[in-house]
Design a protein around this motif. Structure first.
Motif, PDB file in Angstrom:
ATOM      1  N   TRP A  55      -1.329  -6.865  12.064  1.00 19.24           N
ATOM      2  CA  TRP A  55      -2.132  -5.916  10.978  1.00 19.24           C
ATOM      3  C   TRP A  55      -1.895  -4.581  11.637  1.00 19.24           C
ATOM      4  N   GLY A  56      -1.794  -3.679  10.800  1.00 19.44           N
ATOM      5  CA  GLY A  56      -1.620  -2.003  11.070  1.00 19.44           C
ATOM      6  C   GLY A  56      -2.495  -1.599  10.032  1.00 19.44           C
ATOM      7  N   VAL A  57      -2.082  -0.145   9.880  1.00 19.25           N
ATOM      8  CA  VAL A  57      -2.731   0.611   8.796  1.00 19.25           C
ATOM      9  C   VAL A  57      -1.634   1.073   7.845  1.00 19.25           C
ATOM     10  N   THR A  58      -1.726   1.244   6.470  1.00 18.16           N
ATOM     11  CA  THR A  58      -0.717   1.487   5.406  1.00 18.16           C
ATOM     12  C   THR A  58      -0.402   3.124   5.713  1.00 18.16           C
ATOM     13  N   PRO A  59       0.900   3.197   5.968  1.00 20.53           N
ATOM     14  CA  PRO A  59       1.516   4.646   6.420  1.00 20.53           C
ATOM     15  C   PRO A  59       1.118   5.629   5.411  1.00 20.53           C
ATOM     16  N   THR A  60       0.719   6.821   5.590  1.00 26.55           N
ATOM     17  CA  THR A  60       0.485   7.890   4.698  1.00 26.55           C
ATOM     18  C   THR A  60       1.409   9.236   5.163  1.00 26.55           C
ATOM     19  N   PRO A  61       1.537  10.134   4.440  1.00 26.41           N
ATOM     20  CA  PRO A  61       2.260  11.461   4.816  1.00 26.41           C
ATOM     21  C   PRO A  61       1.306  12.149   5.731  1.00 26.41           C
ATOM     22  N   TYR A  62       2.066  12.657   6.633  1.00 22.97           N
ATOM     23  CA  TYR A  62       1.274  13.691   7.553  1.00 22.97           C
ATOM     24  C   TYR A  62       2.102  15.086   7.747  1.00 22.97           C
ATOM     25  N   ALA A  63       1.543  16.255   8.243  1.00 18.91           N
ATOM     26  CA  ALA A  63       2.319  16.961   9.006  1.00 18.91           C
ATOM     27  C   ALA A  63       2.491  17.031  10.412  1.00 18.91           C
ATOM     28  N   ILE A  64       3.767  17.369  10.900  1.00 18.04           N
ATOM     29  CA  ILE A  64       3.950  17.407  12.431  1.00 18.04           C
ATOM     30  C   ILE A  64       3.151  18.557  12.932  1.00 18.04           C
ATOM     31  N   SER A  93      -4.836  -6.287  -4.560  1.00 25.81           N
ATOM     32  CA  SER A  93      -6.221  -5.613  -4.832  1.00 25.81           C
ATOM     33  C   SER A  93      -7.263  -6.449  -3.990  1.00 25.81           C
ATOM     34  N   ALA A  94      -8.511  -5.726  -4.001  1.00 28.62           N
ATOM     35  CA  ALA A  94      -9.502  -6.376  -3.208  1.00 28.62           C
ATOM     36  C   ALA A  94      -9.825  -7.920  -3.715  1.00 28.62           C
ATOM     37  N   GLY A  95     -10.035  -8.748  -2.557  1.00 31.29           N
ATOM     38  CA  GLY A  95     -10.378 -10.152  -2.696  1.00 31.29           C
ATOM     39  C   GLY A  95      -9.184 -10.840  -2.710  1.00 31.29           C
ATOM     40  N   THR A  96      -7.860 -10.639  -2.774  1.00 30.79           N
ATOM     41  CA  THR A  96      -6.455 -11.130  -2.800  1.00 30.79           C
ATOM     42  C   THR A  96      -6.571 -11.800  -1.353  1.00 30.79           C
ATOM     43  N   PRO A  97      -6.335 -13.233  -1.293  1.00 27.60           N
ATOM     44  CA  PRO A  97      -6.263 -13.767   0.047  1.00 27.60           C
ATOM     45  C   PRO A  97      -4.811 -13.217   0.755  1.00 27.60           C
ATOM     46  N   THR A  98      -5.197 -12.994   2.069  1.00 31.27           N
ATOM     47  CA  THR A  98      -4.397 -12.358   3.108  1.00 31.27           C
ATOM     48  C   THR A  98      -3.558 -13.768   3.423  1.00 31.27           C
ATOM     49  N   PRO A  99      -2.443 -13.235   4.375  1.00 28.05           N
ATOM     50  CA  PRO A  99      -1.429 -14.407   4.703  1.00 28.05           C
ATOM     51  C   PRO A  99      -2.326 -15.425   6.005  1.00 28.05           C
ATOM     52  N   VAL A 117     -10.725  -8.751   3.723  1.00 28.03           N
ATOM     53  CA  VAL A 117     -10.381  -7.512   3.490  1.00 28.03           C
ATOM     54  C   VAL A 117     -11.341  -7.154   2.383  1.00 28.03           C
ATOM     55  N   ASP A 118     -12.234  -6.201   2.588  1.00 33.49           N
ATOM     56  CA  ASP A 118     -13.210  -5.704   1.617  1.00 33.49           C
ATOM     57  C   ASP A 118     -12.570  -4.952   0.611  1.00 33.49           C
ATOM     58  N   GLY A 119     -11.270  -4.163   0.730  1.00 32.63           N
ATOM     59  CA  GLY A 119     -10.739  -3.321  -0.435  1.00 32.63           C
ATOM     60  C   GLY A 119      -9.412  -3.991  -0.422  1.00 32.63           C
ATOM     61  N   THR A 120      -8.685  -2.794  -0.759  1.00 33.12           N
ATOM     62  CA  THR A 120      -7.026  -3.150  -1.044  1.00 33.12           C
ATOM     63  C   THR A 120      -6.376  -3.131   0.148  1.00 33.12           C
ATOM     64  N   TRP A 121      -5.412  -3.664   0.261  1.00 37.70           N
ATOM     65  CA  TRP A 121      -4.489  -3.987   1.440  1.00 37.70           C
ATOM     66  C   TRP A 121      -3.082  -3.934   0.871  1.00 37.70           C
ATOM     67  N   THR A 122      -2.127  -3.845   1.953  1.00 42.46           N
ATOM     68  CA  THR A 122      -0.701  -3.692   1.631  1.00 42.46           C
ATOM     69  C   THR A 122       0.056  -4.716   2.601  1.00 42.46           C
ATOM     70  N   MET A 123       1.089  -5.002   2.038  1.00 39.56           N
ATOM     71  CA  MET A 123       2.025  -6.254   2.762  1.00 39.56           C
ATOM     72  C   MET A 123       3.488  -5.380   2.526  1.00 39.56           C
ATOM     73  N   VAL A 124       4.148  -5.593   4.029  1.00 38.07           N
ATOM     74  CA  VAL A 124       5.399  -5.129   4.106  1.00 38.07           C
ATOM     75  C   VAL A 124       6.279  -6.264   4.692  1.00 38.07           C
ATOM     76  N   ARG A 125       7.562  -6.538   4.494  1.00 37.50           N
ATOM     77  CA  ARG A 125       8.259  -7.084   5.385  1.00 37.50           C
ATOM     78  C   ARG A 125       9.422  -6.398   5.896  1.00 37.50           C
ATOM     79  N   PHE A 126       9.825  -6.605   7.205  1.00 37.79           N
ATOM     80  CA  PHE A 126      10.789  -5.770   7.900  1.00 37.79           C
ATOM     81  C   PHE A 126      11.346  -6.899   8.863  1.00 37.79           C
ATOM     82  N   ASP A 127      12.762  -7.244   8.403  1.00 34.63           N
ATOM     83  CA  ASP A 127      13.656  -8.056   9.173  1.00 34.63           C
ATOM     84  C   ASP A 127      14.570  -7.088  10.110  1.00 34.63           C
ATOM     85  N   ILE A 128      14.597  -7.476  11.249  1.00 31.84           N
ATOM     86  CA  ILE A 128      15.168  -6.545  12.122  1.00 31.84           C
ATOM     87  C   ILE A 128      16.567  -7.085  12.797  1.00 31.84           C
ATOM     88  N   VAL A 129      17.566  -6.458  12.748  1.00 29.73           N
ATOM     89  CA  VAL A 129      18.779  -6.908  13.417  1.00 29.73           C
ATOM     90  C   VAL A 129      19.210  -6.252  14.779  1.00 29.73           C
TER      91      VAL A 129
END
Length: 299
Positions: free
Chosen positions: A194-203, A270-276, A281-293
């Motif tokens: 688990w992490g946090v959903t990335p957001t834009p930011y300034a260097i 959406s909130a309430g969607t079962p997690t893996p 999770v109280d609110g929304t959450w995201t899910m991403v897959r990253f296969d590394i070679v």
């Protein structure tokens, strides 16, 4: 090397300038390290070519020295202004491209960035690397394989990110450790956390690099991303990010780090969607897959 100029230069002046270049290069002839000798003499050649082409004024030279001095003064053990400078000039990405040549389907590398810190906490599979960092929860999963598709067990994966306010833990100055961790792949080469959903930011733009960007009409904004560094015996260490598909900054990332292959779908649930893993999770959450070679170490 032919040097262009907006005004005519007398033959005598050309000879004087070329003689200086030759003398400076020759000063390194006795260098016992062949690689160092090559680096220094080539640096001199291109540096002097730049100076001569733009006909640098003494005032401009002085301001450049002041800029570099300011970059040194603002640099400390948690902020590296020279990395920011290298990043924003594309030098970091060019060096990465040179040293990570394409090899089959190996995952592409991108910039390291100035906010990696040694000694991140270890988490187990399915653990939370946020450690209280503000942001929408994000489930990240994937696999690590070699170029032939074989799983790479025990690969060390370092991950770090900014929080929803666009800040890394070290930027708060209160000693917190958050949104960074490391874990190891399972026997089948898979990983999940688990992490946090990335957001834009300034260097950081409160220093000389920020002033350079402002003066040249450039934005300090980075496209949303999550950092990875993957290490495994017998394989080339991979430093990379993944980016959020649909981010409006993908084409204007301030450090030129975006590559099409690294843009991923962060699916919002959406909130309430079962997690893996059954986490609530109280609110929304995201899910991403990253296969590394991973490419082989000698690639």
């Amino acid at each position: 090397m032919t040097v262009s100029s907006p005004r005519d230069i007398s033959p005598e002046q050309v000879v004087r300038e070329e003689d200086l270049v030759a003398r400076v290069q020759a000063s390194f002839d006795s260098c016992q390290d062949p690689r160092l000798k090559e680096l220094m003499q080539t640096l001199v050649k291109h540096l002097h070519a730049f100076l001569r082409e733009v006909r640098l004024t003494e005032e401009e030279w002085s301001r450049a020295i002041e800029f570099l001095t300011a970059a040194g003064h603002i640099t400390d053990d948690k902020r590296q202004e020279f990395i920011l400078l290298s990043d924003t000039l594309g030098a970091s990405m060019q060096t990465i491209a040179i040293n990570n040549e394409a090899y089959g389907d190996a995952t592409e590398a991108t910039v390291f960035g100035p906010f990696f810190i040694e000694g991140s906490p270890r988490i187990e599979q399915g653990g939370d690397m946020s450690f209280g960092a503000a942001g929408e929860p994000c489930w990240v999963e994937g696999s690590v394989t070699d170029i032939d598709g074989n799983p790479v067990p025990g690969a060390k994966i370092e991950v770090w990110a900014a929080d929803e306010d666009g800040l890394y833990d070290v930027q708060y100055g209160d000693g917190r450790v958050s949104a960074r961790a490391h874990l190891f792949t399972d026997a089948d080469g898979t990983y999940r956390f688990w992490g946090v959903t990335p957001t834009p930011y300034a260097i950081p733009y409160d220093g000389p690099v920020g002033k350079m960007l402002e003066a040249t009409g450039r934005s300090p904004m980075r496209a949303s991303h999550l950092h990875f560094m993957v290490e495994a015996a017998g394989h080339r260490t991979l430093v990379t990010h993944i980016f959020v598909r649909g981010d409006e900054l993908l084409d204007s990332d301030s450090v030129f780090g975006v590559k099409e292959s690294l843009i991923k779908d962060f699916d919002r649930r959406s909130a309430g969607t079962p997690t893996p893993d059954g986490r609530v999770v109280d609110g929304t959450w995201t899910m991403v897959r990253f296969d590394i070679v991973l490419a082989p170490a000698d690639a």
